[in-house]
Design an enzyme around this catalytic site. Sequence first.
Site, PDB file in Angstrom:
ATOM      1  N   TYR A  33      -7.287  -3.017  -2.123  1.00  0.00           N
ATOM      2  CA  TYR A  33      -8.294  -2.111  -2.653  1.00  0.00           C
ATOM      3  C   TYR A  33      -7.720  -1.226  -3.744  1.00  0.00           C
ATOM      4  O   TYR A  33      -6.506  -1.176  -3.955  1.00  0.00           O
ATOM      5  CB  TYR A  33      -8.926  -1.262  -1.545  1.00  0.00           C
ATOM      6  CG  TYR A  33      -8.111  -0.093  -1.050  1.00  0.00           C
ATOM      7  CD1 TYR A  33      -6.993  -0.281  -0.245  1.00  0.00           C
ATOM      8  CD2 TYR A  33      -8.459   1.208  -1.392  1.00  0.00           C
ATOM      9  CE1 TYR A  33      -6.257   0.802   0.215  1.00  0.00           C
ATOM     10  CE2 TYR A  33      -7.721   2.298  -0.926  1.00  0.00           C
ATOM     11  CZ  TYR A  33      -6.620   2.086  -0.123  1.00  0.00           C
ATOM     12  OH  TYR A  33      -5.891   3.150   0.323  1.00  0.00           O
ATOM     13  N   ARG A  99     -12.221 -18.282  11.678  1.00  0.00           N
ATOM     14  CA  ARG A  99     -11.012 -17.518  11.997  1.00  0.00           C
ATOM     15  C   ARG A  99      -9.803 -18.418  12.219  1.00  0.00           C
ATOM     16  O   ARG A  99      -9.814 -19.321  13.041  1.00  0.00           O
ATOM     17  CB  ARG A  99     -11.255 -16.683  13.252  1.00  0.00           C
ATOM     18  CG  ARG A  99     -10.211 -15.609  13.452  1.00  0.00           C
ATOM     19  CD  ARG A  99     -10.535 -14.738  14.666  1.00  0.00           C
ATOM     20  NE  ARG A  99      -9.746 -13.505  14.660  1.00  0.00           N
ATOM     21  CZ  ARG A  99      -8.457 -13.450  14.957  1.00  0.00           C
ATOM     22  NH1 ARG A  99      -7.807 -14.548  15.264  1.00  0.00           N
ATOM     23  NH2 ARG A  99      -7.816 -12.296  14.926  1.00  0.00           N
ATOM     24  N   GLU A 179       6.191   9.497   1.670  1.00  0.00           N
ATOM     25  CA  GLU A 179       4.983   9.926   0.948  1.00  0.00           C
ATOM     26  C   GLU A 179       3.973  10.465   1.958  1.00  0.00           C
ATOM     27  O   GLU A 179       4.230  10.447   3.164  1.00  0.00           O
ATOM     28  CB  GLU A 179       4.380   8.757   0.146  1.00  0.00           C
ATOM     29  CG  GLU A 179       3.990   7.574   1.018  1.00  0.00           C
ATOM     30  CD  GLU A 179       3.460   6.364   0.228  1.00  0.00           C
ATOM     31  OE1 GLU A 179       3.021   6.524  -0.922  1.00  0.00           O
ATOM     32  OE2 GLU A 179       3.482   5.257   0.795  1.00  0.00           O
ATOM     33  N   LEU A 203       3.695   3.540  -2.095  1.00  0.00           N
ATOM     34  CA  LEU A 203       2.735   3.026  -3.066  1.00  0.00           C
ATOM     35  C   LEU A 203       3.113   3.547  -4.468  1.00  0.00           C
ATOM     36  O   LEU A 203       3.405   4.737  -4.610  1.00  0.00           O
ATOM     37  CB  LEU A 203       1.324   3.506  -2.710  1.00  0.00           C
ATOM     38  CG  LEU A 203       0.258   2.808  -3.556  1.00  0.00           C
ATOM     39  CD1 LEU A 203      -0.040   1.429  -2.986  1.00  0.00           C
ATOM     40  CD2 LEU A 203      -1.015   3.619  -3.640  1.00  0.00           C
TER      41      LEU A 203
HETATM   42  N1  PMP Z   1       0.356   6.685  -1.436  1.00  0.00           N
HETATM   43  C1  PMP Z   1      -0.598   6.207  -0.621  1.00  0.00           C
HETATM   44  C2  PMP Z   1      -0.200   5.673   0.719  1.00  0.00           C
HETATM   45  C3  PMP Z   1      -1.946   6.212  -1.033  1.00  0.00           C
HETATM   46  O1  PMP Z   1      -2.909   5.722  -0.230  1.00  0.00           O
HETATM   47  C4  PMP Z   1      -2.293   6.760  -2.293  1.00  0.00           C
HETATM   48  C5  PMP Z   1      -3.724   6.827  -2.732  1.00  0.00           C
HETATM   49  N2  PMP Z   1      -4.148   5.643  -3.295  1.00  0.00           N
HETATM   50  C6  PMP Z   1      -1.258   7.259  -3.107  1.00  0.00           C
HETATM   51  C7  PMP Z   1       0.066   7.198  -2.643  1.00  0.00           C
HETATM   52  C8  PMP Z   1      -1.541   7.841  -4.463  1.00  0.00           C
HETATM   53  O2  PMP Z   1      -1.908   6.851  -5.370  1.00  0.00           O
HETATM   54  P1  PMP Z   1      -2.824   7.168  -6.631  1.00  0.00           P
HETATM   55  O3  PMP Z   1      -2.163   8.290  -7.365  1.00  0.00           O
HETATM   56  O4  PMP Z   1      -2.811   5.908  -7.398  1.00  0.00           O
HETATM   57  O5  PMP Z   1      -4.164   7.538  -6.110  1.00  0.00           O
END
Ligand code: PMP
Length: 280
Positions: A33, A99, A179, A203
């Site tokens: 997503y 499935r 994070e 991420l």
């Molecule tokens: N880390 C995680 C686990 C997230 O879900 C998000 C939100 N998408 C972010 C970091 C921040 O990413 P972005 O700045 O692209 O929204």
Amino acid sequence: MPDLAYVNGEIMPIEKAVVPIEDRGYQFGDGVYEFVASYEGRPFMLEAHLDRLERSMRELAFDPISRADIRHAVLDLFDRGGYPRAGVYIQISRGVAPRNHAFSPGMTPQIIMTIRPVKEMPAEKRKTGATAITVTDTRWGRCDIKTVQLMSNSLAKQKSLDAGCDDAIFVSDQGVVREGTSSNLFIVSGGRLTTHPLTDNILPGITRMVVLKLCKAAQLDVEESFFGRDALLGADEVFLTGTVTELLPVVRIDDQSIGRGEVGPITRRLYDHLRKQAMG
Ligand code: PMP
């Protein structure tokens, strides 16, 4: 205007949108997503989000889809929504099939999107700062891919709310600060900023990337390197970054004050820079 959904090319009110029960996104969490938000009707960093979406699909060996079609559908939804500040979720599953853990040949990726006004953070939170707890990072080993499998993130977020806080910060069992549950994290110590480097464990946030550039433009000292819980709790300032979060100060973690327990000057300055850039 009702909130809208896009399902494989068709647009309808959100309440009317359904997916087949054998969609692999539903059965296995086999989906990726993105979330794109607009400022004054214009999507912010759309191409970067599309780059990351393509990367997520590539890393999970999804059949490719047309980037131009996705871009067109996203822009169309922002137009139809007509909100000054809206968010579009783009969710793509591998496809629909009886499935079976293994992939079935000939599946077509299923594309759904929704648009709604962004639920803004209360202004008070931005002024006084948020609170957080640290939790052990129990997520899988590819947190760099934006998949719809968010169980650990959901549990951690709920745990933080149950503890009377705003969010949770993942710390690896080796003690590395990763994070937030839906945001990246920066610390400021002695005027120097640090954030976790891009590895499989976080991420690659779009806002993180924008903030790194803003730091460089403002000639702030910034590095991407690992740090532990002590450095987090001992920092002068801590903030989270994300598409909805924008740049959110965290002033209390695990019941300990960060710095003087109030929003710091570098956080405030970078937030202003980020808003300025987003508003174009
Ligand atoms: N880390 C995680 C686990 C997230 O879900 C998000 C939100 N998408 C972010 C970091 C921040 O990413 P972005 O700045 O692209 O929204």
